[in-house]
Scaffold this motif. Structure first.
Motif, PDB file in Angstrom:
ATOM      1  N   SER A   1       0.827  -1.203   0.000  1.00  0.00           N
ATOM      2  CA  SER A   1       0.000   0.000   0.000  1.00  0.00           C
ATOM      3  C   SER A   1       0.866   1.259   0.000  1.00  0.00           C
ATOM      4  O   SER A   1       1.821   1.359   0.771  1.00  0.00           O
ATOM      5  CB  SER A   1      -0.896  -0.003   1.242  1.00  0.00           C
ATOM      6  OG  SER A   1      -1.395   1.285   1.508  1.00  0.00           O
TER       7      SER A   1
ATOM      8  N   HIS B   1      -0.927  -7.856   2.149  1.00  0.00           N
ATOM      9  CA  HIS B   1      -0.527  -6.477   2.417  1.00  0.00           C
ATOM     10  C   HIS B   1       0.864  -6.140   1.858  1.00  0.00           C
ATOM     11  O   HIS B   1       1.260  -4.974   1.871  1.00  0.00           O
ATOM     12  CB  HIS B   1      -0.556  -6.197   3.920  1.00  0.00           C
ATOM     13  CG  HIS B   1      -1.922  -6.267   4.522  1.00  0.00           C
ATOM     14  ND1 HIS B   1      -2.922  -5.357   4.224  1.00  0.00           N
ATOM     15  CD2 HIS B   1      -2.474  -7.141   5.403  1.00  0.00           C
ATOM     16  CE1 HIS B   1      -4.016  -5.669   4.899  1.00  0.00           C
ATOM     17  NE2 HIS B   1      -3.774  -6.742   5.617  1.00  0.00           N
TER      18      HIS B   1
ATOM     19  N   ASP C   1      -6.049   0.624   4.208  1.00  0.00           N
ATOM     20  CA  ASP C   1      -6.100   0.771   2.748  1.00  0.00           C
ATOM     21  C   ASP C   1      -6.886  -0.380   2.130  1.00  0.00           C
ATOM     22  O   ASP C   1      -6.312  -1.319   1.568  1.00  0.00           O
ATOM     23  CB  ASP C   1      -4.680   0.832   2.178  1.00  0.00           C
ATOM     24  CG  ASP C   1      -4.659   1.318   0.733  1.00  0.00           C
ATOM     25  OD1 ASP C   1      -5.724   1.297   0.085  1.00  0.00           O
ATOM     26  OD2 ASP C   1      -3.571   1.707   0.251  1.00  0.00           O
TER      27      ASP C   1
ATOM     28  N   PHE D   1      -6.290  -1.079  -1.727  1.00  0.00           N
ATOM     29  CA  PHE D   1      -5.127  -1.872  -2.126  1.00  0.00           C
ATOM     30  C   PHE D   1      -5.404  -3.367  -1.965  1.00  0.00           C
ATOM     31  O   PHE D   1      -5.062  -4.167  -2.839  1.00  0.00           O
ATOM     32  CB  PHE D   1      -3.896  -1.492  -1.302  1.00  0.00           C
ATOM     33  CG  PHE D   1      -2.683  -2.314  -1.644  1.00  0.00           C
ATOM     34  CD1 PHE D   1      -1.922  -2.007  -2.759  1.00  0.00           C
ATOM     35  CD2 PHE D   1      -2.323  -3.405  -0.868  1.00  0.00           C
ATOM     36  CE1 PHE D   1      -0.822  -2.782  -3.107  1.00  0.00           C
ATOM     37  CE2 PHE D   1      -1.226  -4.186  -1.197  1.00  0.00           C
ATOM     38  CZ  PHE D   1      -0.462  -3.869  -2.327  1.00  0.00           C
TER      39      PHE D   1
END
Length: 360
Positions: free
Chosen positions: A38, A218, A261, A264
């Motif tokens: 992100s 992530h 986020d 993302f």
């Protein structure tokens, strides 16, 4: 001179080896996020890095609070670690002694076995059905010495999962003094109605721990940050054996930003699903056996004949700048594991596999 000798059980350990890489080309051996991480996480990391002289918050309070808010769980029952790998190591310290046993599925994540070996415990592997965890096989191997059952769901490297009803059946068949660890490293990728990571079960049962990581969806693998959620007694035990500053300030800050986020994460899932649906069938059309996967990787099986084996394919791909993962350590010598990459990387992979198919 002989020097100090480590414990005998330590010398029996075969060290874990991560996915290899080349100086140039595509590294598709470690199930990393091909979209990176992100932008918000990158910005938070840079801001926090301006003050590296300051110790991190040993309790990772802001991150635990962010996790609690995101998943609707009690942050006091969350513990953070240097990736979920460290959580497994800490469980070994807290719960395993020489002579104890852990149980995993036949082709479970290699780190579980290492955790047992480091503690002088024994790893029992339960046979799988069509490369899927078999609840009955696991329960049949529980003994008085069983302390932990590790279940990666979805499983690495097979890409398979078992429905949540089966997870609950597994839990119901265990004694309360046996800890069930539900490893959800790839949970965010799963788009199946009968799947659940087990957060509700960990919130209610006295012997269920859910582990998660920021390394996959992530894209923070380089920061080594993960977490676990479970009963107060288990979380307390982990706190007692972890280092006082086991997660860094930059990792904590980036993880908090990553949790916020959603765009993302959504984009990463959409890319993965689209490319899984494209790459898997394309490889099958070329004549390769591809196992169904709900993760961000595919397990590919090769023929057992000269020039067509997994090792031959591996060498062929490496010569073209493509590194994927051999599966010998997992007891799957006929297979290679391919991480889903960018569209460009996947195009090159398919071209290389087509060339290999034609070469045979």
């Amino acid at each position: 001179m002989t020097g100090p000798k480590p414990l005998a059980n330590i010398l029996e350990i075969t060290p874990y080896k991560g996915g290899q890489k080349l100086e140039h080309g595509w590294k598709l051996s470690s199930n990393e996020n091909p979209l990176g991480c992100s932008p918000a996480a990158r910005e938070a990391l840079a801001k926090t890095a301006e003050h590296l002289e300051i110790y991190p918050d040993g309790s990772a309070l802001k991150l635990r609070e962010a996790i609690g808010k995101k998943y609707g769980i009690d942050p006091d029952r969350v513990v953070c670690g240097a990736g979920s790998d460290e959580i497994f190591q800490l469980l070994g310290r807290a719960y395993l002694s020489p002579g104890d046993e852990i149980i995993q599925s036949e082709h479970g994540f290699l780190v579980y076995r290492l955790v047992a070996q480091q503690s002088g415990a024994k790893c029992i592997s339960a046979p799988e059905q069509d490369l899927k965890a078999d609840v009955d096989a696991i329960l049949a191997r529980v003994t008085d010495r069983t302390k932990i059952v590790f279940l990666a769901n979805p499983n690495n490297p097979t890409g398979s999962y078992i429905p949540f009803d089966e997870v609950k059946r597994l839990h119901a068949g265990l004694r309360e003094d046996v800890l069930l660890v539900l490893d959800g490293a790839y949970a965010e990728y799963v788009q199946k109605n009968d799947y659940a990571a087990g957060m509700e079960l960990a919130g209610e049962a006295p012997n269920v721990l859910v582990t998660r990581t920021f390394s996959k969806i992530h894209g923070l693998a380089g920061l080594r940050i993960g977490w676990a959620y479970g009963p107060e007694s288990v979380i307390d035990a982990i706190h007692r054996v972890r280092g006082p500053f086991n997660t860094t300030s930059v990792a904590q800050a980036a993880a908090v930003a990553a949790l916020g986020d959603d765009a993302f994460v959504t984009g990463s899932v959409e890319h993965n699903n689209s490319e899984l649906d494209r790459v898997g069938p394309a490889l099958q059309k070329l004549g390769f056996k591809v196992y169904p996967s709900v993760g961000n990787f595919l397990l590919i099986e090769f023929e057992d004949r000269e020039g067509r084996r997994a090792a031959d394919a591996d060498a062929f791909l490496r010569a073209r700048g493509i590194v994927i993962r051999d599966m010998n350590a997992y007891g799957l010598p006929k297979c290679l594991r391919l991480s889903i990459g960018t569209k460009e990387a996947n195009d090159d992979v398919l071209a290389a596999f087509e060339a290999f198919a034609k070469a045979g």
